[in-house]
Scaffold this motif. Structure first.
Motif, PDB file in Angstrom:
ATOM      1  N   VAL A  50      59.656  28.607   0.769  1.00  0.00           N
ATOM      2  CA  VAL A  50      59.620  28.833  -0.675  1.00  0.00           C
ATOM      3  C   VAL A  50      58.236  28.513  -1.234  1.00  0.00           C
ATOM      4  CG1 VAL A  50      60.590  28.129  -2.899  1.00  0.00           C
ATOM      5  CG2 VAL A  50      62.095  28.481  -0.935  1.00  0.00           C
ATOM      6  N   ARG A  51      57.632  27.462  -0.734  1.00  0.00           N
ATOM      7  CA  ARG A  51      56.279  27.111  -1.197  1.00  0.00           C
ATOM      8  C   ARG A  51      55.287  28.222  -0.863  1.00  0.00           C
ATOM      9  NH1 ARG A  51      52.297  24.268   1.393  1.00  0.00           N
ATOM     10  NH2 ARG A  51      53.764  23.553   2.994  1.00  0.00           N
ATOM     11  N   ALA A  52      55.394  28.787   0.339  1.00  0.00           N
ATOM     12  CA  ALA A  52      54.512  29.887   0.726  1.00  0.00           C
ATOM     13  C   ALA A  52      54.781  31.128  -0.128  1.00  0.00           C
ATOM     14  CB  ALA A  52      54.697  30.215   2.207  1.00  0.00           C
ATOM     15  N   ALA A  53      56.046  31.374  -0.442  1.00  0.00           N
ATOM     16  CA  ALA A  53      56.397  32.521  -1.281  1.00  0.00           C
ATOM     17  C   ALA A  53      55.847  32.344  -2.695  1.00  0.00           C
ATOM     18  CB  ALA A  53      57.915  32.688  -1.328  1.00  0.00           C
ATOM     19  N   GLN A  54      55.935  31.127  -3.209  1.00  0.00           N
ATOM     20  CA  GLN A  54      55.417  30.871  -4.548  1.00  0.00           C
ATOM     21  C   GLN A  54      53.902  31.069  -4.583  1.00  0.00           C
ATOM     22  OE1 GLN A  54      53.623  28.478  -6.459  1.00  0.00           O
ATOM     23  NE2 GLN A  54      54.523  28.979  -8.444  1.00  0.00           N
ATOM     24  N   GLU A  55      53.235  30.638  -3.533  1.00  0.00           N
ATOM     25  CA  GLU A  55      51.783  30.835  -3.437  1.00  0.00           C
ATOM     26  C   GLU A  55      51.444  32.319  -3.351  1.00  0.00           C
ATOM     27  OE1 GLU A  55      47.695  29.915  -3.142  1.00  0.00           O
ATOM     28  OE2 GLU A  55      49.406  28.686  -3.764  1.00  0.00           O
ATOM     29  N   ALA A  56      52.233  33.081  -2.597  1.00  0.00           N
ATOM     30  CA  ALA A  56      51.992  34.520  -2.468  1.00  0.00           C
ATOM     31  C   ALA A  56      52.176  35.227  -3.803  1.00  0.00           C
ATOM     32  CB  ALA A  56      52.917  35.117  -1.408  1.00  0.00           C
ATOM     33  N   GLY A  57      53.225  34.832  -4.544  1.00  0.00           N
ATOM     34  CA  GLY A  57      53.429  35.416  -5.861  1.00  0.00           C
ATOM     35  C   GLY A  57      52.269  35.116  -6.789  1.00  0.00           C
ATOM     36  N   PHE A  58      51.797  33.871  -6.754  1.00  0.00           N
ATOM     37  CA  PHE A  58      50.650  33.497  -7.589  1.00  0.00           C
ATOM     38  C   PHE A  58      49.402  34.285  -7.189  1.00  0.00           C
ATOM     39  CE2 PHE A  58      46.850  30.713  -7.846  1.00  0.00           C
ATOM     40  CZ  PHE A  58      46.678  30.755  -9.226  1.00  0.00           C
ATOM     41  N   ARG A  59      49.157  34.434  -5.907  1.00  0.00           N
ATOM     42  CA  ARG A  59      47.967  35.151  -5.432  1.00  0.00           C
ATOM     43  C   ARG A  59      47.987  36.629  -5.808  1.00  0.00           C
ATOM     44  NH1 ARG A  59      44.013  31.566  -4.627  1.00  0.00           N
ATOM     45  NH2 ARG A  59      44.749  29.777  -3.404  1.00  0.00           N
TER      46      ARG A  59
END
Length: 374
Positions: free
Chosen positions: A264-273
């Motif tokens: 989930v943390r990686a997904a949140q970072e991907a969404g932000f990027r």
């Protein structure tokens, strides 16, 4: 809507009303009809104590001065609103027909945008007075009306985000194990108010299997050692919203719990990027969702990736498949992917993000790593 309106000047409200009228014309509308609620607060600074059966309506039309139709007994309060000098007040007294008083301001054959939260009795009253008119909800007709924030609004949203961050930094130090969800939720509400919120909209505390329900209603479940706990909280500070989610763990997590949290943390970072001007809203959703799907949890991400925020905590634009609205500098919205394993636990991580000239900026800065609590 309750809460303190932001301290804007009459010229700010005048500019907003002029822009709204122009946007209405560009959308092929004869004007906008704005009932009490967040749109009226944003356009005029006026927030009646309560919406009632007495008609209050802002009339905006291209080439006309703004007019606020208001009950006579409420006119003194309306005259004190920050944007009152930028409009004309037209009051009506009990026993008179407010729809006739409003009808003279409208094109008898026009199509108007009207607030989503306008009362049905008021809309029907206008239709009876002017049977040749037609109406569209503001969300349908002008979904981006409040979406792009100016620098002053961004400052207020950033301050609200900082207050929510301060709340999380405090709540992570309190005891979770052995306490009821409702007790921790009360702590969250108290902290939000301590850090300047005038209105608390939600304090989700979803422990253990309750975490698999994204909008879990706080209950009396006792939080146990070994629980994952989803915290999602926010409200209004100086008239602008906060909304953040973090997932904590009571004691040491299992390898699987760590793995899901990392996904989930990686997904949140991907969404932000993925946030940058010109990118369709749906690309933010796609970026976050792809990470979760690749990890094998795609079926357990069961909501959109984000929603706009401003004078309300949920408003357009929405980060969801099918939304092709391009991102514009000044837009603010959540990026909040999650994984929800029925009967077991859930994880959600959420920041408010604003679009900048060349990317995005987070308005929440607390750690997105796994936080261990007692």
């Amino acid at each position: 809507m309750t809460g303190t309106a932001a301290p804007f000047a009459a010229d700010d409200y005048r500019a907003r009303m002029e822009r709204a009228a122009r946007s209405a014309a560009e959308a092929g509308l004869a004007g906008l009809l704005v009932a009490p609620g967040p749109d009226l607060v944003w356009l005029t600074g006026y927030a009646p104590t309560a919406a009632t059966e007495r008609l209050t309506l802002l009339v905006l039309a291209p080439g006309q001065d703004p007019v606020l139709v208001v009950p006579t007994l409420e006119a003194p309060d309306a005259a004190k609103a920050a944007g009152a000098s930028a409009l004309t007040l037209r009051d009506w007294t009990d026993g008179k027909d407010p729809y006739s008083a409003t009808a003279v301001l409208l094109d008898s054959g026009g199509r108007f945008g009207i607030s989503d939260n306008a009362w049905a009795m008021h809309l029907l009253g206008l239709q009876k007075a002017l049977p040749g008119t037609s109406y569209a909800s503001l969300t349908e007709a002008l979904p981006m009306l409040r979406a792009v924030k100016d620098s002053a609004e961004l400052e207020l949203l950033a301050a609200a985000g900082a207050a929510a961050d301060a709340t999380f930094e405090e709540i992570r130090t309190v005891a979770f194990g052995g306490r009821r969800e409702s007790e921790v939720a009360a702590d969250l509400a108290d902290l939000l108010r301590r850090f300047g919120h005038s209105q608390v909209d939600f304090t989700i505390v979803a422990s253990g299997p309750n975490g698999a329900n994204p909008h879990h209603e706080v209950g009396d479940r006792v939080i146990e050692r070994g629980d994952m706990v989803v915290l999602d909280f926010g409200g209004l500070k100086d008239g602008y919203g906060s909304d953040t989610s973090r997932t904590v763990h009571v004691g040491e997590p299992t390898d699987e719990e760590r793995r899901v949290h990392d996904v989930v943390r990686a997904a949140q970072e991907a969404g932000f990027r993925a946030v940058r001007p010109g990118v369709p809203c749906q690309e933010v959703d796609r970026a976050a969702r792809a990470v979760i799907a690749e990890a094998g949890y795609g079926e357990y991400f069961i909501h959109r990736t984000g929603h706009g925020i401003g004078v309300t905590t949920h408003e357009p634009p929405y980060m969801i498949e099918g939304e092709e609205q391009p991102l514009v500098p000044g837009m603010c919205f959540s990026v909040e992917p999650g994984v929800y394993l029925p009967g077991r636990f859930g994880v959600r991580i959420e920041d408010i993000v604003t679009v900048t000239e060349d990317g995005g900026r987070r308005l929440n800065d607390t750690t997105r790593e796994m936080v261990i609590v007692d």
